[in-house]
Write a protein that holds these residues in place. Structure first.
Motif, PDB file in Angstrom:
ATOM      1  N   VAL A   1       0.839  -1.208   0.000  1.00 51.53           N
ATOM      2  CA  VAL A   1       0.000   0.000   0.000  1.00 51.53           C
ATOM      3  C   VAL A   1       0.873   1.258   0.000  1.00 51.53           C
ATOM      4  N   ALA A   2       1.964   1.234   0.771  1.00 47.40           N
ATOM      5  CA  ALA A   2       2.844   2.398   0.835  1.00 47.40           C
ATOM      6  C   ALA A   2       3.481   2.694  -0.516  1.00 47.40           C
ATOM      7  N   MET A   3       3.930   1.661  -1.205  1.00 52.32           N
ATOM      8  CA  MET A   3       4.615   1.862  -2.474  1.00 52.32           C
ATOM      9  C   MET A   3       3.664   2.267  -3.595  1.00 52.32           C
ATOM     10  N   LEU A   4       2.439   1.755  -3.574  1.00 48.66           N
ATOM     11  CA  LEU A   4       1.509   2.015  -4.667  1.00 48.66           C
ATOM     12  C   LEU A   4       0.565   3.184  -4.406  1.00 48.66           C
ATOM     13  N   ILE A   5       0.331   3.522  -3.135  1.00 47.18           N
ATOM     14  CA  ILE A   5      -0.660   4.558  -2.829  1.00 47.18           C
ATOM     15  C   ILE A   5      -0.066   5.686  -1.986  1.00 47.18           C
ATOM     16  N   ILE A   6       0.447   5.354  -0.792  1.00 50.14           N
ATOM     17  CA  ILE A   6       0.836   6.396   0.163  1.00 50.14           C
ATOM     18  C   ILE A   6       1.973   7.259  -0.382  1.00 50.14           C
ATOM     19  N   MET A   7       3.069   6.632  -0.800  1.00 50.99           N
ATOM     20  CA  MET A   7       4.215   7.402  -1.282  1.00 50.99           C
ATOM     21  C   MET A   7       3.914   8.174  -2.567  1.00 50.99           C
ATOM     22  N   PRO A   8       3.296   7.540  -3.579  1.00 52.18           N
ATOM     23  CA  PRO A   8       2.972   8.314  -4.796  1.00 52.18           C
ATOM     24  C   PRO A   8       2.039   9.488  -4.534  1.00 52.18           C
ATOM     25  N   VAL A   9       1.052   9.292  -3.650  1.00 50.72           N
ATOM     26  CA  VAL A   9       0.143  10.395  -3.339  1.00 50.72           C
ATOM     27  C   VAL A   9       0.892  11.528  -2.650  1.00 50.72           C
ATOM     28  N   GLY A  10       1.789  11.185  -1.736  1.00 49.91           N
ATOM     29  CA  GLY A  10       2.593  12.216  -1.081  1.00 49.91           C
ATOM     30  C   GLY A  10       3.452  12.984  -2.072  1.00 49.91           C
ATOM     31  N   ASN A  11       4.055  12.264  -3.022  1.00 50.94           N
ATOM     32  CA  ASN A  11       4.852  12.936  -4.049  1.00 50.94           C
ATOM     33  C   ASN A  11       3.974  13.822  -4.937  1.00 50.94           C
ATOM     34  N   ALA A  12       2.760  13.350  -5.232  1.00 51.53           N
ATOM     35  CA  ALA A  12       1.850  14.149  -6.048  1.00 51.53           C
ATOM     36  C   ALA A  12       1.460  15.435  -5.336  1.00 51.53           C
ATOM     37  N   ILE A  13       1.190  15.355  -4.032  1.00 51.92           N
ATOM     38  CA  ILE A  13       0.839  16.558  -3.264  1.00 51.92           C
ATOM     39  C   ILE A  13       1.994  17.547  -3.265  1.00 51.92           C
ATOM     40  N   ALA A  14       3.213  17.032  -3.045  1.00 51.05           N
ATOM     41  CA  ALA A  14       4.388  17.907  -3.051  1.00 51.05           C
ATOM     42  C   ALA A  14       4.581  18.548  -4.421  1.00 51.05           C
ATOM     43  N   GLY A  15       4.407  17.754  -5.478  1.00 49.98           N
ATOM     44  CA  GLY A  15       4.563  18.293  -6.826  1.00 49.98           C
ATOM     45  C   GLY A  15       3.520  19.345  -7.162  1.00 49.98           C
ATOM     46  N   LEU A  16       2.277  19.093  -6.790  1.00 46.84           N
ATOM     47  CA  LEU A  16       1.210  20.068  -7.053  1.00 46.84           C
ATOM     48  C   LEU A  16       1.411  21.346  -6.246  1.00 46.84           C
ATOM     49  N   THR A  17       1.871  21.199  -5.007  1.00 50.39           N
ATOM     50  CA  THR A  17       2.145  22.380  -4.189  1.00 50.39           C
ATOM     51  C   THR A  17       3.242  23.228  -4.818  1.00 50.39           C
ATOM     52  N   PHE A  18       4.316  22.564  -5.248  1.00 51.51           N
ATOM     53  CA  PHE A  18       5.408  23.271  -5.913  1.00 51.51           C
ATOM     54  C   PHE A  18       4.916  23.967  -7.175  1.00 51.51           C
ATOM     55  N   ALA A  19       4.146  23.250  -7.983  1.00 52.38           N
ATOM     56  CA  ALA A  19       3.647  23.821  -9.236  1.00 52.38           C
ATOM     57  C   ALA A  19       2.731  25.018  -8.983  1.00 52.38           C
ATOM     58  N   ASN A  20       1.888  24.918  -7.947  1.00 51.98           N
ATOM     59  CA  ASN A  20       0.963  26.009  -7.636  1.00 51.98           C
ATOM     60  C   ASN A  20       1.713  27.283  -7.259  1.00 51.98           C
ATOM     61  N   TYR A  21       2.748  27.144  -6.432  1.00 56.56           N
ATOM     62  CA  TYR A  21       3.508  28.328  -6.012  1.00 56.56           C
ATOM     63  C   TYR A  21       4.354  28.888  -7.153  1.00 56.56           C
ATOM     64  N   ILE A  22       4.858  28.020  -8.029  1.00 55.75           N
ATOM     65  CA  ILE A  22       5.657  28.500  -9.151  1.00 55.75           C
ATOM     66  C   ILE A  22       4.791  29.251 -10.154  1.00 55.75           C
ATOM     67  N   LEU A  23       3.576  28.751 -10.393  1.00 55.70           N
ATOM     68  CA  LEU A  23       2.702  29.363 -11.390  1.00 55.70           C
ATOM     69  C   LEU A  23       1.942  30.571 -10.869  1.00 55.70           C
ATOM     70  N   GLN A  24       1.811  30.717  -9.558  1.00 53.60           N
ATOM     71  CA  GLN A  24       0.992  31.794  -8.990  1.00 53.60           C
ATOM     72  C   GLN A  24       1.408  33.185  -9.456  1.00 53.60           C
ATOM     73  N   PRO A  25       2.721  33.500  -9.548  1.00 53.04           N
ATOM     74  CA  PRO A  25       3.090  34.853 -10.019  1.00 53.04           C
ATOM     75  C   PRO A  25       2.626  35.148 -11.442  1.00 53.04           C
ATOM     76  N   PHE A  26       2.417  34.111 -12.265  1.00 56.54           N
ATOM     77  CA  PHE A  26       1.973  34.326 -13.640  1.00 56.54           C
ATOM     78  C   PHE A  26       0.452  34.497 -13.735  1.00 56.54           C
ATOM     79  N   PHE A  27      -0.251  34.202 -12.627  1.00 57.86           N
ATOM     80  CA  PHE A  27      -1.714  34.364 -12.586  1.00 57.86           C
ATOM     81  C   PHE A  27      -2.075  35.125 -11.306  1.00 57.86           C
ATOM     82  N   PRO A  28      -1.694  36.403 -11.215  1.00 64.68           N
ATOM     83  CA  PRO A  28      -1.879  37.159  -9.969  1.00 64.68           C
ATOM     84  C   PRO A  28      -3.326  37.389  -9.587  1.00 64.68           C
ATOM     85  N   SER A  29      -4.227  37.394 -10.560  1.00 63.82           N
ATOM     86  CA  SER A  29      -5.624  37.725 -10.268  1.00 63.82           C
ATOM     87  C   SER A  29      -6.553  36.506 -10.280  1.00 63.82           C
TER      88      SER A  29
END
Length: 230
Positions: free
Chosen positions: A110-138
């Motif tokens: 379960v950790a290898m197929l669900i828990i770890m990938p989901v954690g990596n996805a959350i980290a990746g989406l968080t990073f992407a959201n903060y990187i893209l936010q300056p390009f979409f200020p409004s």
């Protein structure tokens, strides 16, 4: 192939020879790895959820303290497990020792197929959201753009982890310093904002506190998610 060869060496101990991974991590690299894992993406996402679900500053602070105490107890339990069961594998080793190989295997699966990938996805989406936010200020950055950037970052980091240990340590050290610096900036700005309005923030800290058990539970969940690094 050359990288793999450079990362292994033959060890002879009392007449026995074998192949093992070459030790390339120093003290600073180990500390950066631990701190980088503890200070995850949750601390940059969950505070909004804690305050939003709690409804007031007072309850939000209580939630942070309570979840911190729970996480400290959990960390102490893990410290005791680590000294009582000195085996590699973390949770897998502890579950195997206590309940047998089948529950341990199921947890690892379960950790290898669900828990770890989901954690990596959350980290990746968080990073992407903060990187893209300056390009979409409004407005909020497009979801497809966030997902695509997050996928590219995860693939890039996966390649670096597979290709060269030195690259991995450099990336880990850089991101650890960046996260600690970001936390320092957030703390300083928060303290300044807290006292900038005089006593207004202290007049009624529990104003607007929610009475719904569901929202309080969600607030605790957000707090625990931030502390999940223990």
């Amino acid at each position: 192939m050359s990288s793999v060869t450079a990362s292994t060496n033959v060890v002879t101990d009392r007449g026995h020879s074998g192949i093992e991974l070459k030790k390339q991590l120093g003290l600073w690299n180990g500390v950066a790895l631990i701190v980088g894992n503890i200070v995850g993406s949750g601390i940059f996402v969950s505070p909004k959820g804690v305050l939003q679900e709690a409804g007031s500053i007072g309850l939000a602070l209580i939630v942070w303290v309570a979840t911190g105490v729970l996480s400290t107890i959990g960390a102490l339990c893990y410290a005791e497990l680590g000294t009582s069961i000195p085996k590699s594998g973390g949770d897998y080793a502890y579950i195997r020792e206590a309940f047998g190989p089948l529950p341990a295997f199921l947890f690892l699966w379960v950790a290898m197929l669900i828990i770890m990938p989901v954690g990596n996805a959350i980290a990746g989406l968080t990073f992407a959201n903060y990187i893209l936010q300056p390009f979409f200020p409004s407005c909020t950055p497009p979801e497809n753009a966030q997902r695509l950037l997050a996928a590219l970052v995860i693939c890039l980091l996966t390649f670096i982890n597979c290709y060269n240990v030195k690259w991995v340590t450099s990336v880990q050290n850089t991101f650890t310093l960046a996260k600690v610096f970001a936390l320092f900036v957030i703390i300083v700005v928060g303290v300044i904002a807290l006292f900038s309005d005089g006593n207004q923030n202290f007049e009624d800290p529990f104003k607007g506190t929610t009475s719904s058990p569901g929202y309080i539970a969600l607030s605790f969940y957000s707090g625990l998610f931030s502390y999940a690094g223990w």
